[in-house]
Scaffold this motif. Structure first.
Motif, PDB file in Angstrom:
ATOM      1  N   ALA A   6      43.771  39.789  41.882  1.00 34.37           N
ATOM      2  CA  ALA A   6      42.405  39.560  42.044  1.00 34.37           C
ATOM      3  C   ALA A   6      41.894  40.270  42.896  1.00 34.37           C
ATOM      4  N   GLN A   9      38.057  41.515  42.324  1.00 37.28           N
ATOM      5  CA  GLN A   9      37.465  40.972  40.884  1.00 37.28           C
ATOM      6  C   GLN A   9      36.481  39.496  41.324  1.00 37.28           C
ATOM      7  N   ARG A  10      35.796  39.314  40.238  1.00 35.92           N
ATOM      8  CA  ARG A  10      35.084  38.155  40.083  1.00 35.92           C
ATOM      9  C   ARG A  10      35.599  37.334  38.892  1.00 35.92           C
ATOM     10  N   TYR A  11      35.529  36.001  39.118  1.00 31.47           N
ATOM     11  CA  TYR A  11      36.257  34.889  38.183  1.00 31.47           C
ATOM     12  C   TYR A  11      35.048  33.810  38.200  1.00 31.47           C
ATOM     13  N   ASN A  74      35.506  31.146  31.138  1.00 26.08           N
ATOM     14  CA  ASN A  74      36.537  31.261  32.262  1.00 26.08           C
ATOM     15  C   ASN A  74      37.972  31.994  31.559  1.00 26.08           C
ATOM     16  N   LYS A  76      38.748  34.987  31.716  1.00 23.63           N
ATOM     17  CA  LYS A  76      39.531  36.021  32.544  1.00 23.63           C
ATOM     18  C   LYS A  76      40.255  35.440  33.366  1.00 23.63           C
ATOM     19  N   ALA A  77      39.586  34.275  34.106  1.00 26.55           N
ATOM     20  CA  ALA A  77      40.748  33.728  35.039  1.00 26.55           C
ATOM     21  C   ALA A  77      41.845  32.927  34.580  1.00 26.55           C
ATOM     22  N   ARG A  78      41.720  32.478  33.510  1.00 27.86           N
ATOM     23  CA  ARG A  78      42.731  31.903  32.591  1.00 27.86           C
ATOM     24  C   ARG A  78      44.063  32.786  32.265  1.00 27.86           C
ATOM     25  N   GLU A  80      44.099  36.371  33.577  1.00 30.66           N
ATOM     26  CA  GLU A  80      44.624  36.952  34.612  1.00 30.66           C
ATOM     27  C   GLU A  80      45.282  36.457  35.893  1.00 30.66           C
ATOM     28  N   LEU A  81      44.857  35.176  35.977  1.00 28.85           N
ATOM     29  CA  LEU A  81      45.354  34.534  37.040  1.00 28.85           C
ATOM     30  C   LEU A  81      46.420  33.194  36.665  1.00 28.85           C
ATOM     31  N   TRP A  83      45.562  30.483  35.247  1.00 28.84           N
ATOM     32  CA  TRP A  83      44.766  29.301  35.889  1.00 28.84           C
ATOM     33  C   TRP A  83      43.983  28.338  34.874  1.00 28.84           C
TER      34      TRP A  83
END
Length: 141
Positions: A6, A9-11, A74, A76-78, A80-81, A83
């Motif tokens: 992260a 990065q921006r999420y 969302n 990218k967040a799901r 890569e993270l 989440w």
């Protein structure tokens, strides 16, 4: 964030599909009962909202946004993270519960020693003391 990937990065932390004010009100009434009894659930057609905007410049600015649904992802967040967000309903209800707990809703009794009726624990500003510089409203008087 604590995930190494992260860094820099921006999420987007959003629940998914947009939710209308009407659905927010319904969720609040369903989950908070009497506390949310005054949440308005009536809706009005866009043409009815345009009428008062003809004579009110502030309302006129909102007319182009009537019926516009803005979507974002969302993914990218799901991905890569790993989440997953709360549901829209859970997020709205949790926010409302916090406002209730802090006594920040109009007409609600305040908690946490709020003295000025606006902010928990804040003491209303009085006249500046001789040993302190005047700030805020006192400085403008």
């Amino acid at each position: 964030m604590t995930a190494p990937q992260a860094a820099g990065q921006r999420y987007l932390a959003l629940a998914g599909e947009p939710i209308s004010f009407h659905h927010i009100a319904l969720a609040l009434r369903a989950r908070l009962g009497e506390v949310a009894a005054k949440a308005p659930t009536r809706t009005a057609p866009a043409w009815l909202l345009r009428l008062p905007a003809t004579g009110n410049p502030t309302l006129r600015e909102t007319v182009p946004q009537l019926g516009v649904v803005r979507r974002a992802s969302n993914a990218k967040a799901r991905k890569e993270l790993d989440w997953s967000p709360r549901s829209n309903e859970d997020a709205v209800v949790a926010t409302a519960e916090s406002l209730v707990r802090l006594g920040l809703l109009s007409g609600q009794r305040r908690e946490h020693g709020a003295r000025d009726g606006r902010h928990p624990g804040r003491v209303p500003a009085g006249p500046a003391r001789a040993d302190q510089p005047a700030t805020g409203r006192a400085a403008r008087r």
